[in-house]
Design a protein around this motif. Structure first.
Motif, PDB file in Angstrom:
ATOM      1  N   ILE A   1       0.846  -1.189   0.000  1.00 35.24           N
ATOM      2  CA  ILE A   1       0.000   0.000   0.000  1.00 35.24           C
ATOM      3  C   ILE A   1       0.883   1.241   0.000  1.00 35.24           C
ATOM      4  O   ILE A   1       1.938   1.273   0.607  1.00 35.24           O
ATOM      5  CB  ILE A   1      -0.954   0.006   1.217  1.00 35.24           C
ATOM      6  N   GLU A   2       0.420   2.229  -0.722  1.00 40.31           N
ATOM      7  CA  GLU A   2       1.120   3.506  -0.723  1.00 40.31           C
ATOM      8  C   GLU A   2       0.373   4.444   0.214  1.00 40.31           C
ATOM      9  O   GLU A   2      -0.837   4.595   0.122  1.00 40.31           O
ATOM     10  CB  GLU A   2       1.128   4.074  -2.143  1.00 40.31           C
ATOM     11  N   PHE A   3       1.100   5.041   1.119  1.00 37.95           N
ATOM     12  CA  PHE A   3       0.495   5.945   2.090  1.00 37.95           C
ATOM     13  C   PHE A   3       0.631   7.382   1.610  1.00 37.95           C
ATOM     14  O   PHE A   3       1.691   7.790   1.150  1.00 37.95           O
ATOM     15  CB  PHE A   3       1.171   5.801   3.462  1.00 37.95           C
ATOM     16  N   GLY A   4      -0.457   8.137   1.757  1.00 35.73           N
ATOM     17  CA  GLY A   4      -0.440   9.551   1.428  1.00 35.73           C
ATOM     18  C   GLY A   4      -0.097  10.382   2.652  1.00 35.73           C
ATOM     19  O   GLY A   4       0.015   9.871   3.770  1.00 35.73           O
ATOM     20  N   THR A   5       0.039  11.674   2.454  1.00 32.28           N
ATOM     21  CA  THR A   5       0.430  12.552   3.558  1.00 32.28           C
ATOM     22  C   THR A   5      -0.626  12.626   4.654  1.00 32.28           C
ATOM     23  O   THR A   5      -0.318  12.947   5.793  1.00 32.28           O
ATOM     24  CB  THR A   5       0.732  13.980   3.056  1.00 32.28           C
ATOM     25  N   ASN A   6      -1.885  12.323   4.342  1.00 36.02           N
ATOM     26  CA  ASN A   6      -2.948  12.355   5.342  1.00 36.02           C
ATOM     27  C   ASN A   6      -3.236  10.989   5.964  1.00 36.02           C
ATOM     28  O   ASN A   6      -4.151  10.867   6.772  1.00 36.02           O
ATOM     29  CB  ASN A   6      -4.232  12.940   4.741  1.00 36.02           C
ATOM     30  N   ASP A   7      -2.483   9.982   5.579  1.00 35.99           N
ATOM     31  CA  ASP A   7      -2.639   8.643   6.141  1.00 35.99           C
ATOM     32  C   ASP A   7      -1.770   8.535   7.390  1.00 35.99           C
ATOM     33  O   ASP A   7      -0.718   7.889   7.402  1.00 35.99           O
ATOM     34  CB  ASP A   7      -2.231   7.573   5.121  1.00 35.99           C
ATOM     35  N   ARG A   8      -2.249   9.196   8.437  1.00 40.55           N
ATOM     36  CA  ARG A   8      -1.447   9.242   9.665  1.00 40.55           C
ATOM     37  C   ARG A   8      -2.338   9.576  10.861  1.00 40.55           C
ATOM     38  O   ARG A   8      -3.460  10.075  10.708  1.00 40.55           O
ATOM     39  CB  ARG A   8      -0.339  10.282   9.543  1.00 40.55           C
ATOM     40  N   LEU A   9      -1.778   9.292  12.015  1.00 49.04           N
ATOM     41  CA  LEU A   9      -2.417   9.661  13.276  1.00 49.04           C
ATOM     42  C   LEU A   9      -1.850  10.991  13.739  1.00 49.04           C
ATOM     43  O   LEU A   9      -0.631  11.205  13.692  1.00 49.04           O
ATOM     44  CB  LEU A   9      -2.133   8.614  14.352  1.00 49.04           C
TER      45      LEU A   9
ATOM     46  N   PHE B   1      -0.819   5.308   8.830  1.00 46.82           N
ATOM     47  CA  PHE B   1      -2.010   4.710   9.418  1.00 46.82           C
ATOM     48  C   PHE B   1      -3.206   5.089   8.569  1.00 46.82           C
ATOM     49  O   PHE B   1      -3.455   6.274   8.329  1.00 46.82           O
ATOM     50  CB  PHE B   1      -2.178   5.266  10.837  1.00 46.82           C
ATOM     51  N   ARG B   2      -3.919   4.065   8.080  1.00 44.97           N
ATOM     52  CA  ARG B   2      -5.120   4.344   7.299  1.00 44.97           C
ATOM     53  C   ARG B   2      -6.134   3.232   7.498  1.00 44.97           C
ATOM     54  O   ARG B   2      -5.829   2.066   7.236  1.00 44.97           O
ATOM     55  CB  ARG B   2      -4.808   4.490   5.824  1.00 44.97           C
ATOM     56  N   PRO B   3      -7.330   3.578   7.941  1.00 44.36           N
ATOM     57  CA  PRO B   3      -8.393   2.575   8.007  1.00 44.36           C
ATOM     58  C   PRO B   3      -8.651   2.017   6.604  1.00 44.36           C
ATOM     59  O   PRO B   3      -8.475   2.714   5.607  1.00 44.36           O
ATOM     60  CB  PRO B   3      -9.600   3.358   8.512  1.00 44.36           C
TER      61      PRO B   3
ATOM     62  N   PRO C   1      -6.072  13.278   8.133  1.00 48.75           N
ATOM     63  CA  PRO C   1      -5.506  12.480   9.224  1.00 48.75           C
ATOM     64  C   PRO C   1      -6.549  12.067  10.268  1.00 48.75           C
ATOM     65  O   PRO C   1      -7.666  12.568  10.278  1.00 48.75           O
ATOM     66  CB  PRO C   1      -4.435  13.378   9.814  1.00 48.75           C
ATOM     67  N   TYR C   2      -6.095  11.132  11.142  1.00 43.27           N
ATOM     68  CA  TYR C   2      -6.993  10.483  12.076  1.00 43.27           C
ATOM     69  C   TYR C   2      -6.546  10.652  13.523  1.00 43.27           C
ATOM     70  O   TYR C   2      -5.391  10.953  13.803  1.00 43.27           O
ATOM     71  CB  TYR C   2      -7.061   8.977  11.779  1.00 43.27           C
TER      72      TYR C   2
ATOM     73  N   ASP D   1     -10.852   3.072  18.567  1.00 42.89           N
ATOM     74  CA  ASP D   1     -11.850   4.010  18.054  1.00 42.89           C
ATOM     75  C   ASP D   1     -11.113   5.028  17.199  1.00 42.89           C
ATOM     76  O   ASP D   1     -10.269   5.783  17.702  1.00 42.89           O
ATOM     77  CB  ASP D   1     -12.585   4.722  19.195  1.00 42.89           C
ATOM     78  N   ILE D   2     -11.456   5.048  15.918  1.00 45.48           N
ATOM     79  CA  ILE D   2     -10.782   5.937  14.966  1.00 45.48           C
ATOM     80  C   ILE D   2     -11.759   7.026  14.546  1.00 45.48           C
ATOM     81  O   ILE D   2     -12.883   6.745  14.135  1.00 45.48           O
ATOM     82  CB  ILE D   2     -10.315   5.143  13.728  1.00 45.48           C
ATOM     83  N   THR D   3     -11.301   8.265  14.679  1.00 47.32           N
ATOM     84  CA  THR D   3     -12.106   9.411  14.260  1.00 47.32           C
ATOM     85  C   THR D   3     -11.265  10.304  13.349  1.00 47.32           C
ATOM     86  O   THR D   3     -10.043  10.164  13.272  1.00 47.32           O
ATOM     87  CB  THR D   3     -12.599  10.238  15.471  1.00 47.32           C
ATOM     88  N   LEU D   4     -11.941  11.208  12.690  1.00 48.21           N
ATOM     89  CA  LEU D   4     -11.229  12.181  11.856  1.00 48.21           C
ATOM     90  C   LEU D   4     -10.640  13.278  12.723  1.00 48.21           C
ATOM     91  O   LEU D   4     -11.279  13.736  13.672  1.00 48.21           O
ATOM     92  CB  LEU D   4     -12.165  12.814  10.832  1.00 48.21           C
ATOM     93  N   ASP D   5      -9.456  13.710  12.363  1.00 43.58           N
ATOM     94  CA  ASP D   5      -8.799  14.785  13.093  1.00 43.58           C
ATOM     95  C   ASP D   5      -9.566  16.095  12.969  1.00 43.58           C
ATOM     96  O   ASP D   5      -9.712  16.828  13.941  1.00 43.58           O
ATOM     97  CB  ASP D   5      -7.368  14.953  12.572  1.00 43.58           C
ATOM     98  N   LYS D   6     -10.098  16.371  11.794  1.00 44.65           N
ATOM     99  CA  LYS D   6     -10.681  17.698  11.542  1.00 44.65           C
ATOM    100  C   LYS D   6     -11.982  17.961  12.291  1.00 44.65           C
ATOM    101  O   LYS D   6     -12.259  19.086  12.657  1.00 44.65           O
ATOM    102  CB  LYS D   6     -10.869  17.930  10.052  1.00 44.65           C
ATOM    103  N   ASP D   7     -12.799  16.910  12.527  1.00 44.21           N
ATOM    104  CA  ASP D   7     -14.097  17.179  13.159  1.00 44.21           C
ATOM    105  C   ASP D   7     -14.545  16.096  14.147  1.00 44.21           C
ATOM    106  O   ASP D   7     -15.691  16.111  14.592  1.00 44.21           O
ATOM    107  CB  ASP D   7     -15.172  17.383  12.092  1.00 44.21           C
ATOM    108  N   ASP D   8     -13.669  15.173  14.473  1.00 43.02           N
ATOM    109  CA  ASP D   8     -13.958  14.086  15.427  1.00 43.02           C
ATOM    110  C   ASP D   8     -15.081  13.158  14.979  1.00 43.02           C
ATOM    111  O   ASP D   8     -15.637  12.429  15.792  1.00 43.02           O
ATOM    112  CB  ASP D   8     -14.276  14.633  16.823  1.00 43.02           C
ATOM    113  N   SER D   9     -15.440  13.184  13.700  1.00 42.60           N
ATOM    114  CA  SER D   9     -16.482  12.267  13.242  1.00 42.60           C
ATOM    115  C   SER D   9     -15.933  10.840  13.217  1.00 42.60           C
ATOM    116  O   SER D   9     -14.757  10.607  12.929  1.00 42.60           O
ATOM    117  CB  SER D   9     -17.018  12.672  11.872  1.00 42.60           C
TER     118      SER D   9
END
Length: 166
Positions: A6-14, A47-49, A58-59, A73-81
């Protein structure tokens, strides 16, 4: 999954990692080790679900232990969804964590009196058991969360710290 698959992007992270209420406070030494383990994970990770409906990170990750199971429990960094919740049995880690702690104790004892060669041998064994735990974690996350080996190593360290009583 490995980084070769898998190739990870810049937003595939905690960007944040916390503990749920089920993980109580502990001794100052244990709390320090937990803080160091969290810092190490957040410093550099991939890290990517996994799934068709997963949105771009990011997450944030919250870890809990409930009924001898690790809850992620994985949520989005930007809005905790909410992105996903995964539950892993800690059973497959029991022997590895126990072996890892025994080797670590031997290592810390050896530092006091053993020769450099003996210390290096014990350290190689310690790294080998740590790698085994990291590979087991990657297998348990397969199909749920994609991580590279270095991230799996850092997360396995955190799993060990969660078991450490000080």
């Amino acid at each position: 999954m490995s980084s070769g698959e898998i190739e990870f992007g810049t937003n595939d992270r905690l960007t944040d990692l916390t503990f749920g209420q089920s993980i109580g406070r502990s001794t100052p030494d244990v709390e320090h080790e937990r803080a160091v383990a969290i810092f190490d994970v957040l410093e550099k990770n991939n890290f990517r679900p996994v799934g068709d409906d997963v949105v771009e990170g990011p997450y944030k990750l919250k870890l809990s232990v409930i009924d001898n199971k690790l809850v992620l429990d994985i949520t989005l960094d930007k809005d905790d969804s909410e992105v996903a919740t995964h539950i892993l049995s800690l059973g497959p880690f029991r022997r590895i964590v126990r072996d890892y702690f025994m080797i670590c104790e031997s290592y810390y004892e050896a530092i006091k009196t053993a020769s450099t060669a003996q210390i290096e041998t014990i350290d190689m064994a310690r790294r080998g058991v740590h790698n085994e735990g990291s590979e087991t974690l990657m297998q348990r996350l397969n199909g749920k969360v994609a991580v590279d080996f270095d991230t799996a190593r850092r997360l396995f360290t955190l799993v060990c710290v969660l078991h450490w009583k000080g």
